[in-house]
Design a protein around this motif. Structure first.
Motif, PDB file in Angstrom:
ATOM      1  N   ILE A   1       0.862  -1.180   0.000  1.00  0.00           N
ATOM      2  CA  ILE A   1       0.000   0.000   0.000  1.00  0.00           C
ATOM      3  C   ILE A   1       0.899   1.232   0.000  1.00  0.00           C
ATOM      4  O   ILE A   1       1.862   1.307   0.770  1.00  0.00           O
ATOM      5  N   GLN A   2       0.586   2.159  -0.891  1.00  0.00           N
ATOM      6  CA  GLN A   2       1.349   3.405  -0.962  1.00  0.00           C
ATOM      7  C   GLN A   2       0.394   4.572  -0.731  1.00  0.00           C
ATOM      8  O   GLN A   2      -0.682   4.627  -1.322  1.00  0.00           O
ATOM      9  N   ASP A   3       0.801   5.482   0.150  1.00  0.00           N
ATOM     10  CA  ASP A   3       0.015   6.692   0.388  1.00  0.00           C
ATOM     11  C   ASP A   3       0.232   7.654  -0.783  1.00  0.00           C
ATOM     12  O   ASP A   3       1.365   7.934  -1.164  1.00  0.00           O
ATOM     13  N   MET A   4      -0.877   8.155  -1.344  1.00  0.00           N
ATOM     14  CA  MET A   4      -0.804   9.052  -2.481  1.00  0.00           C
ATOM     15  C   MET A   4      -0.970  10.495  -2.004  1.00  0.00           C
ATOM     16  O   MET A   4      -1.883  10.799  -1.228  1.00  0.00           O
ATOM     17  N   SER A   5      -0.084  11.360  -2.427  1.00  0.00           N
ATOM     18  CA  SER A   5      -0.163  12.765  -2.047  1.00  0.00           C
ATOM     19  C   SER A   5      -0.207  13.661  -3.276  1.00  0.00           C
ATOM     20  O   SER A   5      -0.018  14.862  -3.179  1.00  0.00           O
ATOM     21  N   ARG A   6      -0.463  13.073  -4.431  1.00  0.00           N
ATOM     22  CA  ARG A   6      -0.493  13.881  -5.647  1.00  0.00           C
ATOM     23  C   ARG A   6      -1.929  14.123  -6.085  1.00  0.00           C
ATOM     24  O   ARG A   6      -2.821  13.304  -5.826  1.00  0.00           O
ATOM     25  N   TYR A   7      -2.128  15.211  -6.763  1.00  0.00           N
ATOM     26  CA  TYR A   7      -3.436  15.564  -7.282  1.00  0.00           C
ATOM     27  C   TYR A   7      -3.425  15.342  -8.792  1.00  0.00           C
ATOM     28  O   TYR A   7      -2.745  16.044  -9.530  1.00  0.00           O
TER      29      TYR A   7
ATOM     30  N   VAL B   1       0.055  17.056  -9.895  1.00  0.00           N
ATOM     31  CA  VAL B   1       0.854  17.974  -9.075  1.00  0.00           C
ATOM     32  C   VAL B   1       1.096  17.292  -7.740  1.00  0.00           C
ATOM     33  O   VAL B   1       0.149  16.865  -7.071  1.00  0.00           O
ATOM     34  N   ASP B   2       2.352  17.175  -7.352  1.00  0.00           N
ATOM     35  CA  ASP B   2       2.717  16.508  -6.104  1.00  0.00           C
ATOM     36  C   ASP B   2       2.567  17.488  -4.944  1.00  0.00           C
ATOM     37  O   ASP B   2       3.372  18.407  -4.780  1.00  0.00           O
ATOM     38  N   LEU B   3       1.528  17.273  -4.140  1.00  0.00           N
ATOM     39  CA  LEU B   3       1.283  18.151  -2.993  1.00  0.00           C
ATOM     40  C   LEU B   3       1.990  17.675  -1.738  1.00  0.00           C
ATOM     41  O   LEU B   3       1.993  18.372  -0.723  1.00  0.00           O
TER      42      LEU B   3
ATOM     43  N   ALA C   1      -3.937  34.172   0.920  1.00  0.00           N
ATOM     44  CA  ALA C   1      -3.075  32.992   0.976  1.00  0.00           C
ATOM     45  C   ALA C   1      -2.277  32.881  -0.314  1.00  0.00           C
ATOM     46  O   ALA C   1      -2.789  33.137  -1.410  1.00  0.00           O
ATOM     47  N   THR C   2      -1.001  32.501  -0.161  1.00  0.00           N
ATOM     48  CA  THR C   2      -0.120  32.296  -1.306  1.00  0.00           C
ATOM     49  C   THR C   2       0.481  30.893  -1.213  1.00  0.00           C
ATOM     50  O   THR C   2       1.031  30.529  -0.172  1.00  0.00           O
ATOM     51  N   LEU C   3       0.355  30.124  -2.281  1.00  0.00           N
ATOM     52  CA  LEU C   3       0.881  28.757  -2.304  1.00  0.00           C
ATOM     53  C   LEU C   3       1.887  28.621  -3.438  1.00  0.00           C
ATOM     54  O   LEU C   3       1.638  29.077  -4.560  1.00  0.00           O
ATOM     55  N   ARG C   4       3.030  28.034  -3.114  1.00  0.00           N
ATOM     56  CA  ARG C   4       4.061  27.767  -4.114  1.00  0.00           C
ATOM     57  C   ARG C   4       4.151  26.257  -4.315  1.00  0.00           C
ATOM     58  O   ARG C   4       4.527  25.524  -3.385  1.00  0.00           O
ATOM     59  N   LEU C   5       3.812  25.796  -5.503  1.00  0.00           N
ATOM     60  CA  LEU C   5       3.730  24.370  -5.804  1.00  0.00           C
ATOM     61  C   LEU C   5       4.779  23.970  -6.834  1.00  0.00           C
ATOM     62  O   LEU C   5       5.237  24.804  -7.626  1.00  0.00           O
ATOM     63  N   PRO C   6       5.163  22.693  -6.858  1.00  0.00           N
ATOM     64  CA  PRO C   6       6.050  22.220  -7.924  1.00  0.00           C
ATOM     65  C   PRO C   6       5.282  22.137  -9.241  1.00  0.00           C
ATOM     66  O   PRO C   6       4.059  22.029  -9.262  1.00  0.00           O
ATOM     67  N   HIS C   7       6.008  22.204 -10.320  1.00  0.00           N
ATOM     68  CA  HIS C   7       5.369  22.091 -11.636  1.00  0.00           C
ATOM     69  C   HIS C   7       4.701  20.731 -11.793  1.00  0.00           C
ATOM     70  O   HIS C   7       5.112  19.727 -11.187  1.00  0.00           O
ATOM     71  N   ALA C   8       3.686  20.689 -12.602  1.00  0.00           N
ATOM     72  CA  ALA C   8       2.990  19.438 -12.875  1.00  0.00           C
ATOM     73  C   ALA C   8       3.918  18.471 -13.610  1.00  0.00           C
ATOM     74  O   ALA C   8       4.790  18.877 -14.376  1.00  0.00           O
ATOM     75  N   ALA C   9       3.736  17.197 -13.358  1.00  0.00           N
ATOM     76  CA  ALA C   9       4.538  16.145 -13.991  1.00  0.00           C
ATOM     77  C   ALA C   9       3.612  15.149 -14.671  1.00  0.00           C
ATOM     78  O   ALA C   9       2.402  15.118 -14.425  1.00  0.00           O
TER      79      ALA C   9
END
Length: 216
Positions: A57-63, A104-106, A123-131
């Motif tokens: 089982i792997q926990d998923m944190s990506r959207y 997008v990996d959150l 609120a300001t959020l800085r996210l990694p680029h989509a993969a």
């Protein structure tokens, strides 16, 4: 006292065989016209597979924010260097259909990537680029159109465990689909969808000014 047994003449055997064929054909026609009897002689399929086992089982944190559907026609030809194609060589025409997800990996977000003002209205959020995820072929819509094989290859198929092995064209189809996804605007669409999702979520929590940037 002796009893003589007469053998059946040849013409009688032919007539008997012909009559037997007619009886079988007539019986088959009757079964086709009577659905109830047809089911009696029908075949059944039984699934005797064992239960599926959970390996991990792997926990998923990506959207997963976008998904692209692709189709490619693969024309794969393998030739022998010193033999004609009729003797040694294969050519497969394969239609591959599959999907590629953009996400997008959150899970990499830290405290420094989220900025909230004192009254919790901005609120300001800085996210990694989509993969892009790995291409996934759809077996229900992927198929071989034609397959040409030389004489030696057809002989080799007789002794092969899997004469219809299509792993080479499937792998090539997945590669072409992955390349097409890279050339598309799938990641841009994923970032736009992620921005819309976060803006809607934070505004429902009372934030009036939401800024989402990418490249962290």
């Amino acid at each position: 006292m002796t009893t003589s047994i007469k053998r059946m003449p040849g013409w009688a055997k032919v007539v008997s065989a012909f009559v037997l064929v007619l009886v079988v054909l007539f019986a088959g026609l009757r079964l086709a016209l009577l659905p109830g009897l047809r089911d009696v002689f029908g075949t059944e399929t039984h699934d005797r597979s064992g239960p599926a086992l959970l390996k991990s089982i792997q926990d998923m944190s990506r959207y997963d924010a976008a998904s692209g559907n692709f189709q490619v026609v693969v024309d794969l030809e393998k030739d022998a260097k010193y033999l004609p194609d009729a003797i040694r060589g294969t050519r497969t025409l394969y239609v591959g259909a599959g999907t590629v997800d953009a996400y997008v990996d959150l899970g990499t977000l830290g405290e420094k990537d989220v900025t909230v003002n004192a009254d919790r209205t901005s609120a300001t959020l800085r996210l990694p680029h989509a993969a892009l995820g790995k291409p996934a072929l759809d077996p229900d819509h992927s198929y071989a159109v034609s397959k040409q094989r030389g004489l030696l290859d057809r002989i080799g198929d007789i002794f092969s465990d899997n004469p219809n092995d299509e792993r080479a064209v499937q792998k090539l189809a997945a590669k072409h689909i992955g390349d097409a996804a890279k050339d598309s605007r799938l990641t841009s669409r994923a970032e736009a969808n992620t921005t819309g999702m976060l803006e809607g979520l934070l505004r429902s929590l009372g934030f009036t000014d939401v800024t989402v940037t990418y490249g962290a």
